[in-house]
Design a protein around this motif. Structure first.
Motif, PDB file in Angstrom:
ATOM      1  N   ASP A 136       8.887   9.828   4.363  1.00  0.00           N
ATOM      2  CA  ASP A 136       7.654   9.189   3.926  1.00  0.00           C
ATOM      3  C   ASP A 136       7.926   7.738   3.258  1.00  0.00           C
ATOM      4  O   ASP A 136       7.021   6.885   3.638  1.00  0.00           O
ATOM      5  CB  ASP A 136       6.884  10.217   2.974  1.00  0.00           C
ATOM      6  CG  ASP A 136       6.253  11.362   3.826  1.00  0.00           C
ATOM      7  OD1 ASP A 136       6.187  11.356   5.007  1.00  0.00           O
ATOM      8  OD2 ASP A 136       5.738  12.001   2.906  1.00  0.00           O
ATOM      9  N   GLU A 137       9.004   7.740   2.585  1.00  0.00           N
ATOM     10  CA  GLU A 137       9.204   6.192   2.052  1.00  0.00           C
ATOM     11  C   GLU A 137       9.366   5.210   3.095  1.00  0.00           C
ATOM     12  O   GLU A 137       9.039   4.142   3.028  1.00  0.00           O
ATOM     13  CB  GLU A 137      10.429   6.211   1.121  1.00  0.00           C
ATOM     14  CG  GLU A 137      10.015   7.106  -0.235  1.00  0.00           C
ATOM     15  CD  GLU A 137      11.300   7.287  -1.069  1.00  0.00           C
ATOM     16  OE1 GLU A 137      11.154   7.342  -2.396  1.00  0.00           O
ATOM     17  OE2 GLU A 137      12.337   7.473  -0.362  1.00  0.00           O
ATOM     18  N   THR A 160       0.633  -1.323   0.020  1.00  0.00           N
ATOM     19  CA  THR A 160       0.069  -0.149  -0.102  1.00  0.00           C
ATOM     20  C   THR A 160       0.911   1.481  -0.056  1.00  0.00           C
ATOM     21  O   THR A 160       1.606   1.458   0.965  1.00  0.00           O
ATOM     22  CB  THR A 160      -1.040   0.159   1.261  1.00  0.00           C
ATOM     23  OG1 THR A 160      -1.644  -1.163   1.298  1.00  0.00           O
ATOM     24  CG2 THR A 160      -1.915   1.208   1.157  1.00  0.00           C
ATOM     25  N   SER A 161       0.544   2.068  -0.863  1.00  0.00           N
ATOM     26  CA  SER A 161       1.395   3.368  -0.968  1.00  0.00           C
ATOM     27  C   SER A 161       0.915   4.296   0.153  1.00  0.00           C
ATOM     28  O   SER A 161      -0.333   4.283   0.592  1.00  0.00           O
ATOM     29  CB  SER A 161       1.178   3.759  -2.449  1.00  0.00           C
ATOM     30  OG  SER A 161       1.680   5.473  -2.376  1.00  0.00           O
ATOM     31  N   ILE A 162       1.656   5.097   0.411  1.00  0.00           N
ATOM     32  CA  ILE A 162       1.462   6.058   1.536  1.00  0.00           C
ATOM     33  C   ILE A 162       0.228   7.012   1.311  1.00  0.00           C
ATOM     34  O   ILE A 162      -0.511   7.404   1.977  1.00  0.00           O
ATOM     35  CB  ILE A 162       2.566   6.839   2.217  1.00  0.00           C
ATOM     36  CG1 ILE A 162       2.187   7.353   3.492  1.00  0.00           C
ATOM     37  CG2 ILE A 162       3.081   8.019   1.002  1.00  0.00           C
ATOM     38  CD1 ILE A 162       3.817   8.039   4.210  1.00  0.00           C
ATOM     39  N   LYS A 163       0.241   7.224   0.000  1.00  0.00           N
ATOM     40  CA  LYS A 163      -1.019   8.071  -0.635  1.00  0.00           C
ATOM     41  C   LYS A 163      -2.339   7.723  -0.412  1.00  0.00           C
ATOM     42  O   LYS A 163      -3.421   8.298  -0.380  1.00  0.00           O
ATOM     43  CB  LYS A 163      -0.627   8.572  -1.861  1.00  0.00           C
ATOM     44  CG  LYS A 163      -0.517   7.427  -3.022  1.00  0.00           C
ATOM     45  CD  LYS A 163      -0.158   8.362  -4.323  1.00  0.00           C
ATOM     46  CE  LYS A 163      -0.426   7.066  -5.597  1.00  0.00           C
ATOM     47  NZ  LYS A 163      -1.470   6.492  -5.425  1.00  0.00           N
ATOM     48  N   ASP A 164      -2.515   6.119  -0.089  1.00  0.00           N
ATOM     49  CA  ASP A 164      -3.626   5.530  -0.280  1.00  0.00           C
ATOM     50  C   ASP A 164      -3.935   5.173   1.492  1.00  0.00           C
ATOM     51  O   ASP A 164      -4.754   4.309   1.557  1.00  0.00           O
ATOM     52  CB  ASP A 164      -3.349   4.381  -0.986  1.00  0.00           C
ATOM     53  CG  ASP A 164      -3.324   4.641  -2.410  1.00  0.00           C
ATOM     54  OD1 ASP A 164      -4.096   5.390  -2.952  1.00  0.00           O
ATOM     55  OD2 ASP A 164      -2.882   3.723  -3.043  1.00  0.00           O
ATOM     56  N   PRO A 224      -6.940   0.254   2.934  1.00  0.00           N
ATOM     57  CA  PRO A 224      -6.740   1.197   3.849  1.00  0.00           C
ATOM     58  C   PRO A 224      -7.314   2.467   3.790  1.00  0.00           C
ATOM     59  O   PRO A 224      -7.679   2.999   4.609  1.00  0.00           O
ATOM     60  CB  PRO A 224      -5.126   1.360   3.856  1.00  0.00           C
ATOM     61  CG  PRO A 224      -4.926   0.119   3.533  1.00  0.00           C
ATOM     62  CD  PRO A 224      -6.054  -0.492   2.324  1.00  0.00           C
ATOM     63  N   ARG A 225      -7.494   3.153   2.481  1.00  0.00           N
ATOM     64  CA  ARG A 225      -7.834   4.642   2.258  1.00  0.00           C
ATOM     65  C   ARG A 225      -9.293   4.627   2.822  1.00  0.00           C
ATOM     66  O   ARG A 225      -9.655   5.811   2.949  1.00  0.00           O
ATOM     67  CB  ARG A 225      -7.802   4.749   0.815  1.00  0.00           C
ATOM     68  CG  ARG A 225      -8.985   4.055  -0.211  1.00  0.00           C
ATOM     69  CD  ARG A 225      -8.849   4.259  -1.386  1.00  0.00           C
ATOM     70  NE  ARG A 225      -7.775   3.489  -2.347  1.00  0.00           N
ATOM     71  CZ  ARG A 225      -7.277   3.914  -3.377  1.00  0.00           C
ATOM     72  NH1 ARG A 225      -8.021   4.947  -4.268  1.00  0.00           N
ATOM     73  NH2 ARG A 225      -6.274   3.466  -3.851  1.00  0.00           N
ATOM     74  N   PRO A 242      -4.997   6.575   5.135  1.00  0.00           N
ATOM     75  CA  PRO A 242      -5.575   7.961   5.789  1.00  0.00           C
ATOM     76  C   PRO A 242      -4.438   8.662   6.631  1.00  0.00           C
ATOM     77  O   PRO A 242      -3.743   8.101   7.313  1.00  0.00           O
ATOM     78  CB  PRO A 242      -6.656   7.498   6.829  1.00  0.00           C
ATOM     79  CG  PRO A 242      -6.950   6.100   6.056  1.00  0.00           C
ATOM     80  CD  PRO A 242      -5.668   5.568   5.664  1.00  0.00           C
ATOM     81  N   LEU A 243      -4.564   9.997   6.609  1.00  0.00           N
ATOM     82  CA  LEU A 243      -3.662  10.737   7.450  1.00  0.00           C
ATOM     83  C   LEU A 243      -3.716  10.284   8.877  1.00  0.00           C
ATOM     84  O   LEU A 243      -2.721  10.379   9.614  1.00  0.00           O
ATOM     85  CB  LEU A 243      -3.932  12.230   7.338  1.00  0.00           C
ATOM     86  CG  LEU A 243      -3.172  13.312   8.227  1.00  0.00           C
ATOM     87  CD1 LEU A 243      -1.606  13.176   7.564  1.00  0.00           C
ATOM     88  CD2 LEU A 243      -3.546  14.565   7.996  1.00  0.00           C
ATOM     89  N   THR A 244      -4.885  10.110   9.520  1.00  0.00           N
ATOM     90  CA  THR A 244      -5.021   9.716  10.945  1.00  0.00           C
ATOM     91  C   THR A 244      -4.437   8.569  11.222  1.00  0.00           C
ATOM     92  O   THR A 244      -3.930   8.269  12.298  1.00  0.00           O
ATOM     93  CB  THR A 244      -6.623   9.372  11.134  1.00  0.00           C
ATOM     94  OG1 THR A 244      -7.354  10.550  10.865  1.00  0.00           O
ATOM     95  CG2 THR A 244      -6.931   9.004  12.473  1.00  0.00           C
ATOM     96  N   TYR A 245      -4.468   7.332  10.308  1.00  0.00           N
ATOM     97  CA  TYR A 245      -3.469   6.338  10.564  1.00  0.00           C
ATOM     98  C   TYR A 245      -1.967   6.471  10.623  1.00  0.00           C
ATOM     99  O   TYR A 245      -1.312   6.192  11.734  1.00  0.00           O
ATOM    100  CB  TYR A 245      -4.018   5.390   9.490  1.00  0.00           C
ATOM    101  CG  TYR A 245      -2.880   3.825   9.547  1.00  0.00           C
ATOM    102  CD1 TYR A 245      -3.016   3.233  10.607  1.00  0.00           C
ATOM    103  CD2 TYR A 245      -1.820   3.984   8.490  1.00  0.00           C
ATOM    104  CE1 TYR A 245      -2.056   2.078  10.869  1.00  0.00           C
ATOM    105  CE2 TYR A 245      -0.870   2.624   8.931  1.00  0.00           C
ATOM    106  CZ  TYR A 245      -1.098   1.759   9.772  1.00  0.00           C
ATOM    107  OH  TYR A 245      -0.230   1.057  10.172  1.00  0.00           O
ATOM    108  N   LEU A 246      -1.492   7.327   9.847  1.00  0.00           N
ATOM    109  CA  LEU A 246       0.070   7.807   9.671  1.00  0.00           C
ATOM    110  C   LEU A 246       0.381   8.530  11.046  1.00  0.00           C
ATOM    111  O   LEU A 246       1.263   8.250  11.581  1.00  0.00           O
ATOM    112  CB  LEU A 246       0.273   8.518   8.453  1.00  0.00           C
ATOM    113  CG  LEU A 246       0.166   7.853   7.078  1.00  0.00           C
ATOM    114  CD1 LEU A 246       0.174   8.659   6.135  1.00  0.00           C
ATOM    115  CD2 LEU A 246       0.950   6.551   6.918  1.00  0.00           C
ATOM    116  N   GLU A 247      -0.820   9.423  11.270  1.00  0.00           N
ATOM    117  CA  GLU A 247      -0.258  10.139  12.480  1.00  0.00           C
ATOM    118  C   GLU A 247      -0.359   9.243  13.943  1.00  0.00           C
ATOM    119  O   GLU A 247       0.579   9.364  14.753  1.00  0.00           O
ATOM    120  CB  GLU A 247      -1.167  11.326  12.843  1.00  0.00           C
ATOM    121  CG  GLU A 247      -1.085  12.429  11.564  1.00  0.00           C
ATOM    122  CD  GLU A 247      -2.032  13.502  11.662  1.00  0.00           C
ATOM    123  OE1 GLU A 247      -1.674  14.703  11.154  1.00  0.00           O
ATOM    124  OE2 GLU A 247      -2.959  13.434  12.522  1.00  0.00           O
ATOM    125  N   ALA A 248      -1.074   8.470  13.829  1.00  0.00           N
ATOM    126  CA  ALA A 248      -1.307   7.394  15.130  1.00  0.00           C
ATOM    127  C   ALA A 248      -0.090   6.617  15.055  1.00  0.00           C
ATOM    128  O   ALA A 248       0.397   6.183  16.157  1.00  0.00           O
ATOM    129  CB  ALA A 248      -2.550   6.651  14.849  1.00  0.00           C
TER     130      ALA A 248
END
Length: 225
Positions: free
Chosen positions: A144-145, A56-60, A175-176, A62-68
């Motif tokens: 991000d990578e 899964t690419s980071i652009k796919d 995930p998106r 949610p921001l909430t998941y990445l921040e969590a």
């Protein structure tokens, strides 16, 4: 005065011993990473991960998941260079207090390095090898990578590896499409997958989810309610 001089000499000897021990493990760790990287280059490892089904690419995500994930795993992730000196210092103090290896102070980059090359065993040579691998990752890939690779290589319990498999397996969606609630639940599982698997221990999973939310609030990712 004699006592002070004796104490000073003892302290100096202990310091030299500490330097020698650290140097030994650093050398052994470098050799371990060099051998692993020689068997399969970092670039080849990364390409292998990216070619996996369900990657899964980071652009796919949610921001909430990445921040969590960042909040609960490594809140200084975007500020450090692969290792977190503050976290390492805290881990050393806690390990000395416990007289055991109870905390590692690993960053997201170090955890990715471990997932790519090493075992889960807590031993000093492997920890040192992790550091060299983390430096290499930070030199060749963006933050991000690195974060994208990390969430695609971690274990989420119930046989799911990577955020794509976990999202589909637990929530039946890509995930998106995860909700904020699902994002915070998912971010908490990898810390101890067998304990926080929501199918096995739903109550513990909810408790862990609340810890994730609390960490997000503490680190300024979401407004306090």
């Amino acid at each position: 005065m004699r006592i002070l001089k004796a104490v000073g000499k003892i302290a100096a000897v202990l310091f030299l011993i500490c330097i020698c021990v650290c140097g030994y493990f650093a050398y052994q760790g470098y050799q371990m990473y060099h051998k692993a990287e020689a068997a399969q280059s970092l670039e080849a490892k990364v390409d292998e991960i990216r070619s996996q089904p369900g990657y899964t690419s980071i652009k796919d995500m949610p921001l909430t998941y990445l921040e969590a994930v960042v909040a609960v795993e490594d809140h200084r992730f975007y500020d450090h260079f692969g290792i977190d000196i503050i976290a390492i210092g805290r881990a050393v103090v806690n390990n000395v207090k416990a007289l055991s290896f109870v905390e590692g102070g690993s960053t997201i980059t170090q955890q990715l390095a471990k997932n790519l090359y090493f075992t889960q065993e807590k031993e000093m040579t492997r920890k040192a090898a992790e550091v060299f691998a983390a430096f290499d990752l930070e030199r060749h890939y963006t933050k991000d990578e690195i974060l994208e690779l990390y969430v695609n290589t971690i274990y989420f319990g119930s046989g799911y590896y990577g955020v794509g498999e976990a999202s589909e397996g637990y929530f039946g969606k890509e995930p998106r499409y995860l909700t904020d609630d699902e994002c915070t639940m998912l971010a908490g599982i990898p810390n101890a997958p067998s304990v926080y698997d929501p199918r096995v221990n739903p109550e513990l999973a909810k408790e862990r989810q609340q810890q994730v939310v609390n960490q997000m609030i503490e680190n300024g990712f979401v407004p306090a309610q």
